[in-house]
Design a protein around this motif. Structure first.
Motif, PDB file in Angstrom:
ATOM      1  N   TYR A 271       8.009  21.724   8.801  1.00  0.00           N
ATOM      2  CA  TYR A 271       7.989  21.668   9.686  1.00  0.00           C
ATOM      3  C   TYR A 271       8.263  20.270  10.486  1.00  0.00           C
ATOM      4  N   GLY A 272       9.138  19.890  10.178  1.00  0.00           N
ATOM      5  CA  GLY A 272       9.958  18.599  10.669  1.00  0.00           C
ATOM      6  C   GLY A 272      11.227  18.992  11.530  1.00  0.00           C
ATOM      7  N   ASP A 273      11.248  20.314  11.585  1.00  0.00           N
ATOM      8  CA  ASP A 273      11.708  19.839  13.329  1.00  0.00           C
ATOM      9  C   ASP A 273      10.931  19.827  14.324  1.00  0.00           C
ATOM     10  N   MET A 274      12.124  19.391  15.219  1.00  0.00           N
ATOM     11  CA  MET A 274      11.491  19.269  16.571  1.00  0.00           C
ATOM     12  C   MET A 274      11.157  20.179  17.297  1.00  0.00           C
ATOM     13  N   ILE A 275      10.081  20.598  18.315  1.00  0.00           N
ATOM     14  CA  ILE A 275      10.081  22.105  18.969  1.00  0.00           C
ATOM     15  C   ILE A 275      10.637  22.081  20.268  1.00  0.00           C
ATOM     16  N   TYR A 276      10.993  20.642  20.203  1.00  0.00           N
ATOM     17  CA  TYR A 276      12.245  20.772  21.827  1.00  0.00           C
ATOM     18  C   TYR A 276      13.203  19.694  22.002  1.00  0.00           C
ATOM     19  N   GLY A 277      13.929  20.183  22.749  1.00  0.00           N
ATOM     20  CA  GLY A 277      15.347  18.756  22.637  1.00  0.00           C
ATOM     21  C   GLY A 277      15.779  17.691  23.365  1.00  0.00           C
ATOM     22  N   LEU A 278      16.325  16.929  23.720  1.00  0.00           N
ATOM     23  CA  LEU A 278      17.434  16.292  24.466  1.00  0.00           C
ATOM     24  C   LEU A 278      18.642  16.267  25.173  1.00  0.00           C
ATOM     25  N   ASN A 279      19.159  16.928  24.179  1.00  0.00           N
ATOM     26  CA  ASN A 279      20.549  16.628  24.709  1.00  0.00           C
ATOM     27  C   ASN A 279      21.007  17.425  25.913  1.00  0.00           C
ATOM     28  N   LYS A 280      20.443  18.219  27.155  1.00  0.00           N
ATOM     29  CA  LYS A 280      20.608  18.415  28.072  1.00  0.00           C
ATOM     30  C   LYS A 280      20.105  16.853  29.347  1.00  0.00           C
ATOM     31  N   ILE A 281      18.588  16.836  28.980  1.00  0.00           N
ATOM     32  CA  ILE A 281      18.451  15.406  29.736  1.00  0.00           C
ATOM     33  C   ILE A 281      19.131  14.106  29.512  1.00  0.00           C
ATOM     34  N   ASN A 282      19.221  14.505  27.839  1.00  0.00           N
ATOM     35  CA  ASN A 282      20.450  13.549  28.097  1.00  0.00           C
ATOM     36  C   ASN A 282      21.837  13.232  28.641  1.00  0.00           C
TER      37      ASN A 282
ATOM     38  N   LYS B 280      10.493  29.287  33.530  1.00  0.00           N
ATOM     39  CA  LYS B 280      11.609  28.676  32.878  1.00  0.00           C
ATOM     40  C   LYS B 280      12.501  27.630  32.668  1.00  0.00           C
ATOM     41  N   PRO B 281      12.678  26.747  33.876  1.00  0.00           N
ATOM     42  CA  PRO B 281      13.466  26.024  33.939  1.00  0.00           C
ATOM     43  C   PRO B 281      13.610  24.870  32.640  1.00  0.00           C
ATOM     44  N   ASN B 282      12.127  24.941  33.122  1.00  0.00           N
ATOM     45  CA  ASN B 282      11.345  23.383  32.475  1.00  0.00           C
ATOM     46  C   ASN B 282      10.833  23.838  31.212  1.00  0.00           C
ATOM     47  N   VAL B 283      11.128  24.757  30.259  1.00  0.00           N
ATOM     48  CA  VAL B 283      11.066  24.787  28.821  1.00  0.00           C
ATOM     49  C   VAL B 283      12.598  24.786  28.271  1.00  0.00           C
ATOM     50  N   ASP B 284      13.661  25.202  29.327  1.00  0.00           N
ATOM     51  CA  ASP B 284      15.310  26.028  29.412  1.00  0.00           C
ATOM     52  C   ASP B 284      15.559  23.839  28.725  1.00  0.00           C
ATOM     53  N   LEU B 285      15.150  23.103  30.010  1.00  0.00           N
ATOM     54  CA  LEU B 285      15.595  21.863  30.198  1.00  0.00           C
ATOM     55  C   LEU B 285      15.249  21.546  28.887  1.00  0.00           C
ATOM     56  N   LEU B 286      14.113  21.548  28.043  1.00  0.00           N
ATOM     57  CA  LEU B 286      13.753  20.616  26.308  1.00  0.00           C
ATOM     58  C   LEU B 286      14.198  21.434  25.483  1.00  0.00           C
ATOM     59  N   GLU B 287      15.043  22.739  25.881  1.00  0.00           N
ATOM     60  CA  GLU B 287      16.122  23.829  24.759  1.00  0.00           C
ATOM     61  C   GLU B 287      14.871  24.357  23.834  1.00  0.00           C
ATOM     62  N   MET B 288      14.161  24.431  24.603  1.00  0.00           N
ATOM     63  CA  MET B 288      12.957  25.372  24.306  1.00  0.00           C
ATOM     64  C   MET B 288      13.056  26.966  23.725  1.00  0.00           C
ATOM     65  N   GLU B 289      14.648  26.776  23.012  1.00  0.00           N
ATOM     66  CA  GLU B 289      14.595  28.628  23.608  1.00  0.00           C
ATOM     67  C   GLU B 289      13.767  29.727  23.417  1.00  0.00           C
TER      68      GLU B 289
ATOM     69  N   LEU C 206       3.303  31.088  23.192  1.00  0.00           N
ATOM     70  CA  LEU C 206       4.207  30.605  24.395  1.00  0.00           C
ATOM     71  C   LEU C 206       3.250  29.418  24.409  1.00  0.00           C
ATOM     72  N   LYS C 207       2.025  29.553  24.599  1.00  0.00           N
ATOM     73  CA  LYS C 207       0.862  28.161  24.866  1.00  0.00           C
ATOM     74  C   LYS C 207       0.747  27.809  23.224  1.00  0.00           C
ATOM     75  N   GLN C 208       1.331  28.145  22.774  1.00  0.00           N
ATOM     76  CA  GLN C 208       1.474  27.452  21.235  1.00  0.00           C
ATOM     77  C   GLN C 208       2.252  26.724  21.181  1.00  0.00           C
ATOM     78  N   ASP C 209       3.799  27.265  21.419  1.00  0.00           N
ATOM     79  CA  ASP C 209       4.807  26.049  21.466  1.00  0.00           C
ATOM     80  C   ASP C 209       4.541  25.470  22.736  1.00  0.00           C
ATOM     81  N   ILE C 210       4.451  25.613  24.012  1.00  0.00           N
ATOM     82  CA  ILE C 210       4.263  23.983  25.281  1.00  0.00           C
ATOM     83  C   ILE C 210       2.988  23.790  24.822  1.00  0.00           C
ATOM     84  N   ASP C 211       1.832  23.813  24.175  1.00  0.00           N
ATOM     85  CA  ASP C 211       0.774  22.841  23.164  1.00  0.00           C
ATOM     86  C   ASP C 211       1.105  21.623  22.640  1.00  0.00           C
TER      87      ASP C 211
END
Length: 115
Positions: A1-12, A60-69, A98-103
């Motif tokens: 699972y080399g897929d990153m759990i978060y994305g930075l496009n929105k922040i960038n 919600k907005p925090n995980v949304d910002l990091l594209e954790m859909e 949720l906890k697993q994802d965020i951790d």
């Protein structure tokens, strides 16, 4: 699972090339989100629907910002269930994911940004 759990496009996009901005947004995420998560965990354990609603809403907005859909969807579902004061079992099941994802995101962010 080399897929990153978060994305930075929105922040960038928001940062427009300002790397200090990106680091500060990530820093705020790493500061606030684990705190909110542990408050949410306590609320789920206590069956406190009001707190479940409020804290899920706040996450919600925090995980949304990091594209954790998928994480955003879990938070939204928990928010709705908390608001309607229904299905604590369903809330608990969602909280586990949720906890697993965020951790995982927190661990990766700390590593990737050396924070």
């Amino acid at each position: 699972y080399g897929d990153m759990i978060y994305g930075l496009n929105k922040i960038n996009e928001m940062a427009e090339g300002d790397s200090d901005f990106i680091t500060s947004v990530i820093g705020v995420f790493l500061e606030e989100v684990p705190e909110d998560l542990s408050s949410l965990e306590a609320a789920v354990e206590a069956g406190d629907f009001t707190q479940i609603y409020q804290l899920s809403h706040k996450l919600k907005p925090n995980v949304d910002l990091l594209e954790m859909e998928s994480t955003r969807v879990l938070a939204l579902e928990m928010e709705t269930m908390g608001k309607n004061e229904e299905d604590l079992d369903g809330i608990q099941a969602r909280f586990g994911r949720l906890k697993q994802d965020i951790d995982q995101a927190v661990a990766e962010l700390r590593k990737d940004f050396d924070l």
